[in-house]
Each structure stands twice: as C-alpha cells, then as structure tokens.
Scaffold this active site. Sequence first.
Site, mmCIF file in Angstrom:
data_model
loop_
_atom_site.group_PDB
_atom_site.id
_atom_site.type_symbol
_atom_site.label_atom_id
_atom_site.label_comp_id
_atom_site.label_asym_id
_atom_site.label_seq_id
_atom_site.Cartn_x
_atom_site.Cartn_y
_atom_site.Cartn_z
ATOM 1 N N LYS A 165 -114.316 7.287 62.263
ATOM 2 C CA LYS A 165 -115.459 8.194 62.213
ATOM 3 C C LYS A 165 -116.741 7.374 62.101
ATOM 4 O O LYS A 165 -116.833 6.448 61.288
ATOM 5 C CB LYS A 165 -115.357 9.136 61.007
ATOM 6 C CG LYS A 165 -114.099 9.988 60.997
ATOM 7 C CD LYS A 165 -114.099 11.012 62.132
ATOM 8 C CE LYS A 165 -112.884 11.930 62.037
ATOM 9 N NZ LYS A 165 -112.863 12.924 63.127
ATOM 10 N N GLU A 231 -116.986 -1.850 74.481
ATOM 11 C CA GLU A 231 -115.674 -1.272 74.803
ATOM 12 C C GLU A 231 -115.797 0.156 75.345
ATOM 13 O O GLU A 231 -115.377 1.125 74.688
ATOM 14 C CB GLU A 231 -114.747 -1.340 73.594
ATOM 15 C CG GLU A 231 -114.471 -2.780 73.170
ATOM 16 C CD GLU A 231 -113.463 -2.905 72.035
ATOM 17 O OE1 GLU A 231 -112.952 -1.866 71.572
ATOM 18 O OE2 GLU A 231 -113.181 -4.052 71.626
ATOM 19 N N HIS A 303 -112.797 -8.219 75.890
ATOM 20 C CA HIS A 303 -112.428 -8.462 74.495
ATOM 21 C C HIS A 303 -110.923 -8.696 74.380
ATOM 22 O O HIS A 303 -110.129 -8.067 75.097
ATOM 23 C CB HIS A 303 -112.820 -7.275 73.625
ATOM 24 C CG HIS A 303 -114.297 -7.020 73.586
ATOM 25 N ND1 HIS A 303 -114.862 -5.985 72.860
ATOM 26 C CD2 HIS A 303 -115.340 -7.678 74.164
ATOM 27 C CE1 HIS A 303 -116.175 -6.014 73.006
ATOM 28 N NE2 HIS A 303 -116.487 -7.021 73.797
ATOM 29 N N GLU A 350 -115.885 -10.855 72.854
ATOM 30 C CA GLU A 350 -115.566 -10.571 71.449
ATOM 31 C C GLU A 350 -114.091 -10.857 71.270
ATOM 32 O O GLU A 350 -113.265 -10.398 72.072
ATOM 33 C CB GLU A 350 -115.864 -9.109 71.099
ATOM 34 C CG GLU A 350 -115.485 -8.728 69.672
ATOM 35 C CD GLU A 350 -115.622 -7.234 69.408
ATOM 36 O OE1 GLU A 350 -116.703 -6.678 69.682
ATOM 37 O OE2 GLU A 350 -114.625 -6.622 68.946
ATOM 38 N N GLY A 356 -108.753 -3.718 64.875
ATOM 39 C CA GLY A 356 -108.776 -2.785 63.754
ATOM 40 C C GLY A 356 -109.395 -3.396 62.505
ATOM 41 O O GLY A 356 -109.090 -2.977 61.387
ATOM 42 N N GLY A 357 -110.249 -4.397 62.695
ATOM 43 C CA GLY A 357 -110.897 -5.025 61.545
ATOM 44 C C GLY A 357 -110.154 -6.219 60.997
ATOM 45 O O GLY A 357 -110.550 -6.786 59.983
#
Length: 553
Positions: A165, A231, A303, A350, A356-357
């Site tokens: 979000k 992206e 990426h 990138e 996902g971090g």
Amino acid sequence: MRQPGLRISAGTSASLLLTAAVFMHTLPAGAVPAPENGDGFESAALELDVSRLERKVDERFLSVSIDASLMAQEKYMYLLGSPKLRTLAKALTPAFLRFGGTEQDFMQFVPQREYFRSKDYRTSSFHHLGDSCSRFELPPLLEEKLKQEWAQQALILYMEEHLGKYSQVNFSENAVDLLYAFANCSGLDLIFGLNELFRTPDNTWDSQNAELLINYCESRQYIMSWELGNEPNSYEKKAGITVDGYQLGQDFLHLHKILQESKLYSSSDLYGPDIGQPRDHRKDLLTGFLETAAKAIDACTWHHYYVNGRDTSLEDFLDPEVLDTLADKTNEVFKIVNSLSPGKKVWLGETSSAYGGGAIGLSDTFVAGFMWLDKLGLAAKLGLNVVIRQVLIGSGTYHLVNTNLDPLPDYWLSLLYKRLVGPEVLKVAVLSNSGRKHLLRVYLHCTNKKSSSYRRGAVTMFALNLGKNPATISLPARFSNSTIEAYVLQAPEPGEEGLKSRAVTLNGVLLKMVDEQTLPPLQGTDLPPGKHLKLPGFSFAFYVLKHAHAPVC
C-alpha cells in the site's frame, strides 16, 4: 487519480513491527542447516588470458541508489548532510547516484519554499546550498536525533512494502536541494527518477508536475540525468493502472522532447524503462517500448533480484545455480535489445540480492557478499555497462550502511572493488583438478589504473569460494614470478553465525571506520612469487598480480 494507501502511523511500536517482520520471514521450524555444498574441492588450476580485452564497462560500473522512500518524510533527507555518509559515498566514486524506486511513482513536487518548518529541526548552523559543500553539514546532535528516528521509520516503510500500500508523498525544493548537494559534494552523478503514474484521462503521461521540477532544477543549474517511472510492469498491481510498451515509449518521447527544449538539459541523459527481469508480459512491454522509444534513451535499464526475500534461505545465497540465473536473464534482455536497438547500452538499473525489501538476517550480512561480488563479476563479463546497487541508504534490509550510517559488509566489498578493479574485463577459466569447480568462481580485470600503488600491466583477479573447505588455486607458469597482493574477506566467526555477521575482516583484521570521517587504509598482504593461492572456505578475495605485464592493461 489514486486513492491514498494505508500508512502505518509513526507511533506504531518498533518492537511490535520488528516481531511482525521476523514472523513474516520465519523459515521452516528448526535452525537453518549449514549449507550442503561444503564438500567443495581441494585444488584448481586457472587459465588467464591477458593479451586481449573481452570487453570494457563504464568507469562508474559499480553505482548506488538512494531509495525514494527516504523522502516519505522530508526531514529524513537531512541525513544526507551527514559528514560520515558523505565520506562513505565519496569513497565509491566515480559512480552514478540513482534516486528512485517504488515510492518515486507516488511522489509529487510541491514548489513552496516554506514547505518544511519544524522547530525540532530548524537550525541556523545547517545550510543546504548545493553549490557550497563547506556549508552543507548536519550538526552532530541533530544527526543523532534523526538516526534514532530513522531506525523506526525504516522499519515502518519496510512493513508498508510488504502490505503493498502506497500513499502520495509531497516533496519541496528543500528536498531537491538536499539531494543534489549530497550528490554534488560526494562527487556522484545524479539520476533523478520522475513519477510516471501521473496520467491524463486518456492514459498518457501528465508531465505538468515533472516540468515544474525540471524548471526548478534548471533555475538552480543542477546537472543531472533522468528516468521516468519504476518497474512499469507492476503498475496495475501497485496503482490499478496499465501502461503497455507503446504508450510507455510515447511517454518517454514526451519527456525527451521536454528535455530537448531545455537549455541545460538538452544534452542530459535519459535512462529507462527500469523494467523488472524478463518473463511473460514483461518481454512484450520491453519490446513495445524499444520499438517506440529506443532512440530516446541513452541506456536500456532493467532490474534484477535473485530470490524472494520472504522465503529465501542461507543456502540460496551460496548456490551456484541461483547465481547463474543472472546470466539467463541478462541474455534474454540482450536478445531483445540487440534485435531492436543494436549497440544500445544495457544497465542493471536497480539490483540486489532479494526483492521485497531484502531478506531479514541475510541481505545485510556477510553472506550477501557472495551474491554481490559474483553479480559484479558476471555482469561485467556479460557486457552490462553499469550496475546500480539498491541501496546506499533507504528502507529495506539490503542497504550498504545501517541506520547508524555505519558500513555493512557489502559496503567494504564495494569499496575494495572500486579501488582494485578496473573497467577492462579479461578472460579467466577454472580448470578443476578435484571436487566441483562450480564452487569456485573467478573473474579477471585490469587493475584500476587510478590506484597509484600499482604499475601499468597489473591485473586484479577476484575469487569466491562457495564451499566450506579451503581451496588451493594455481596460476599459469608465466605468472609465477609476479608478486601478488592479497585482500581476503572473511566473516569474523566461523560457521553459520559468521555468515550471518554484519561485520567482515580483511586479512584477519576487523574493518571499521577510524572515526566518523576517516576510512581505514585497507591494506593487502604480499604473497611471495610462485606460491599457490589459499582461499579459505566461505570467503572471497581480491588478488592483484603486480607484475602480470598485461599488454592491454
């Protein structure tokens, strides 16, 4: 245009969030087993060809990013005034500094000089003029306060990434000044990522906000390059908006025209489309984009991440088959680019270990260095011209510095790479005499010519030992008289806990800053000529062959 997404309040308990984050990343019950690829090998011979170049990459090949999430609250941009962070960044030059990421497509430039007013962060001693580096410095007390708050903010942002979000974020001239001053004072070449999700009713890019920003940057004479969007293959998932390759290309042509009409930016570079690694519709998106707008970009960016940070394991970080997936994806991208725009440069715009971090307990530890160093070696060998590491500072767990702005293992690895490895790629092959040669991965470059301590003709070899057993490496006879300077990087402790360490040793010495603005000397160890190289298990190393007399170096 967009409905505001869920934002976790700043008052959320950091400990509760950490507990939730760890729970989301919990591996199957029981301790993570030691990697099973430990049988390894005992010896390997190498073939080195220093007579010709395989290829040459940009001198800014290893570059870094600042994640746009740092601007989610503008006060955190003041961290870019830290003398320590500037010292660390300057040591990685020459390099690009990309400002972008998921948050860039949810950011709006709001031109108002008094945007940021908080009595807690006002200080007459802190100036942020991009053309006056001596006056751009964050006071120590303010730096300590911001670092403490950023530690909690980074965790909040990391959790929001998992919730998928995103809220619109406004930023002012102040934030732009801080970003540019950091890049300029550190000697980095700034690439600014513009918001592509501003759309008109007919789903074309609405450039009004970008033009406001570009006009402001031009008024300040800020020299930079540009990107548009991050992206685009994930826009539907993130924002309920679909953009096909043709329309994406039209949007880039529009931006290119705007830049061409600018006195300052008519010759600035434009990079894109920053697409995720190729599969399914992403190939169609890249194809449609290049068919439409290949002429508008100076390099094609994509990426790459090896694994999903939520369900990866220690074994994945040491698995040769996982590392080899980079070659497969790169070749797919080159096939598309070369068919539609032959000769166009291709970048990893990138990249890091896990999407996902990142992966908690892995992506910011010693074991992540195997993925990072192998990516640098393989990417240059395959012909990728620039590799931009996600991130120098920002949310997630794949950063190069921690929330206290102290260097993590991958920073030290990057620093050594910068000092020792030149852009000229040479050919090397592993001839295994025993065991499984794929556990030893070796790359060869000319030594960085800007390293004054090495003569012309020197070459730098870097090697990774993915197995637990030490390796004996023998060089061709012609190099037997060359003195070798070794830089061996290992975890401080043996075994699994060492692999998960957030510290690293160089030739047995723990690496750490001397003080807030001074890096250690990073000294190698001279090995006598004619000796085999000994590479410990679960380690990687740089070897400078001082008297290789490589004619192309």
